[in-house]
Design a protein around this motif. Structure first.
Motif, PDB file in Angstrom:
ATOM      1  N   LEU A  11      -2.409  -7.056  -3.536  1.00 19.85           N
ATOM      2  CA  LEU A  11      -3.346  -6.404  -2.317  1.00 19.85           C
ATOM      3  C   LEU A  11      -3.175  -6.583  -0.958  1.00 19.85           C
ATOM      4  O   LEU A  11      -3.394  -6.006  -0.014  1.00 19.85           O
ATOM      5  CB  LEU A  11      -4.797  -6.734  -2.801  1.00 19.85           C
ATOM      6  N   ARG A  12      -2.360  -7.967  -0.691  1.00 21.30           N
ATOM      7  CA  ARG A  12      -2.120  -8.405   0.501  1.00 21.30           C
ATOM      8  C   ARG A  12      -1.098  -7.152   1.321  1.00 21.30           C
ATOM      9  O   ARG A  12      -0.980  -6.950   2.570  1.00 21.30           O
ATOM     10  CB  ARG A  12      -1.378  -9.463   0.944  1.00 21.30           C
ATOM     11  N   GLN A  13      -0.384  -6.453   0.559  1.00 20.66           N
ATOM     12  CA  GLN A  13       0.575  -5.303   1.121  1.00 20.66           C
ATOM     13  C   GLN A  13      -0.292  -4.140   1.578  1.00 20.66           C
ATOM     14  O   GLN A  13       0.166  -3.085   2.196  1.00 20.66           O
ATOM     15  CB  GLN A  13       1.472  -5.071   0.009  1.00 20.66           C
ATOM     16  N   LEU A  14      -1.608  -3.873   1.239  1.00 19.20           N
ATOM     17  CA  LEU A  14      -2.150  -2.587   1.577  1.00 19.20           C
ATOM     18  C   LEU A  14      -2.350  -2.513   3.013  1.00 19.20           C
ATOM     19  O   LEU A  14      -2.749  -3.610   3.780  1.00 19.20           O
ATOM     20  CB  LEU A  14      -3.667  -2.462   0.913  1.00 19.20           C
ATOM     21  N   LEU A  70      -0.600  -7.449  12.401  1.00 14.19           N
ATOM     22  CA  LEU A  70      -1.312  -8.065  11.251  1.00 14.19           C
ATOM     23  C   LEU A  70      -1.099  -7.772   9.857  1.00 14.19           C
ATOM     24  O   LEU A  70      -0.779  -8.634   9.125  1.00 14.19           O
ATOM     25  CB  LEU A  70      -2.819  -7.793  11.622  1.00 14.19           C
ATOM     26  N   ASP A  71      -0.642  -6.504   9.677  1.00 10.17           N
ATOM     27  CA  ASP A  71      -0.338  -6.138   8.294  1.00 10.17           C
ATOM     28  C   ASP A  71       0.846  -6.684   7.940  1.00 10.17           C
ATOM     29  O   ASP A  71       1.111  -7.098   6.578  1.00 10.17           O
ATOM     30  CB  ASP A  71      -0.032  -4.450   8.364  1.00 10.17           C
ATOM     31  N   GLN A  72       1.894  -7.109   8.738  1.00 12.19           N
ATOM     32  CA  GLN A  72       3.085  -7.544   8.387  1.00 12.19           C
ATOM     33  C   GLN A  72       2.707  -9.130   8.067  1.00 12.19           C
ATOM     34  O   GLN A  72       3.271  -9.744   7.009  1.00 12.19           O
ATOM     35  CB  GLN A  72       4.107  -7.673   9.670  1.00 12.19           C
ATOM     36  N   GLY A  75       0.858  -9.422   4.779  1.00 16.17           N
ATOM     37  CA  GLY A  75       1.539  -8.965   3.835  1.00 16.17           C
ATOM     38  C   GLY A  75       2.788 -10.150   3.225  1.00 16.17           C
ATOM     39  O   GLY A  75       2.866 -10.237   2.234  1.00 16.17           O
ATOM     40  N   ALA A  76       3.022 -10.840   4.527  1.00 17.44           N
ATOM     41  CA  ALA A  76       4.142 -11.690   4.068  1.00 17.44           C
ATOM     42  C   ALA A  76       3.357 -13.025   3.722  1.00 17.44           C
ATOM     43  O   ALA A  76       4.135 -14.012   3.112  1.00 17.44           O
ATOM     44  CB  ALA A  76       4.861 -12.082   5.262  1.00 17.44           C
TER      45      ALA A  76
END
Length: 151
Positions: A11-14, A70-72, A75-76
């Protein structure tokens, strides 16, 4: 039977979204990570980012490409999912408020007594122990000042 616990690493990838609020007739931009809506029981830390002078909240989003960064990072797994708040420190009288209370506007009081409680009321936050503030240039000065004056 499937495991009812959500897989946070997936879900972190959203992708997150930016919302635009008006608090006491002033704009506040809010980045909310994608995992926030996917996991309704999840409460998150909050970071307030103050822009420099001259500047505005959109500088974080456009020039710094904050949402994508922030998404990156989320996500990482290099940072936890975090709500990021971008208040507008400018007033009709001045773009150089230094994020304090003055004759051109009570910016510090607005942040402390209106923005923080509104964010805590509208979003699932973890509270004061998981709240941070930072800034760029005069926003950095304002962040340190606000943190010292309102621990």
């Amino acid at each position: 039977m499937p495991d009812p616990t959500p897989d946070i690493s997936i879900l972190r990838q959203l992708s997150g979204e930016v919302s635009y609020l008006t608090i006491a007739n002033r704009q506040v931009d809010v980045y909310v990570p994608g995992v926030y809506d996917a996991v309704p029981e999840l409460s998150l830390p909050v970071v307030y980012l103050l822009h420099g002078t001259p500047g505005q909240p959109a500088d974080w989003l456009n020039g710094a490409q904050l949402a994508a960064v922030l998404d990156q990072m989320i996500g990482a797994g290099t940072m936890p999912p975090t709500i990021v708040v971008l208040p507008n420190g400018n007033t009709a009288q001045s773009t150089d408020t230094e994020w304090g209370d003055s004759s051109s506007g009570d910016i510090e009081s607005w942040i402390v007594s209106q923005v923080v409680p509104t964010i805590n009321g509208q979003y699932r936050t973890l509270g004061a122990g998981y709240r941070g503030i930072a800034g760029l240039s005069s926003g950095g000065y304002g962040a340190v000042n606000i943190a010292f004056q309102n621990p």
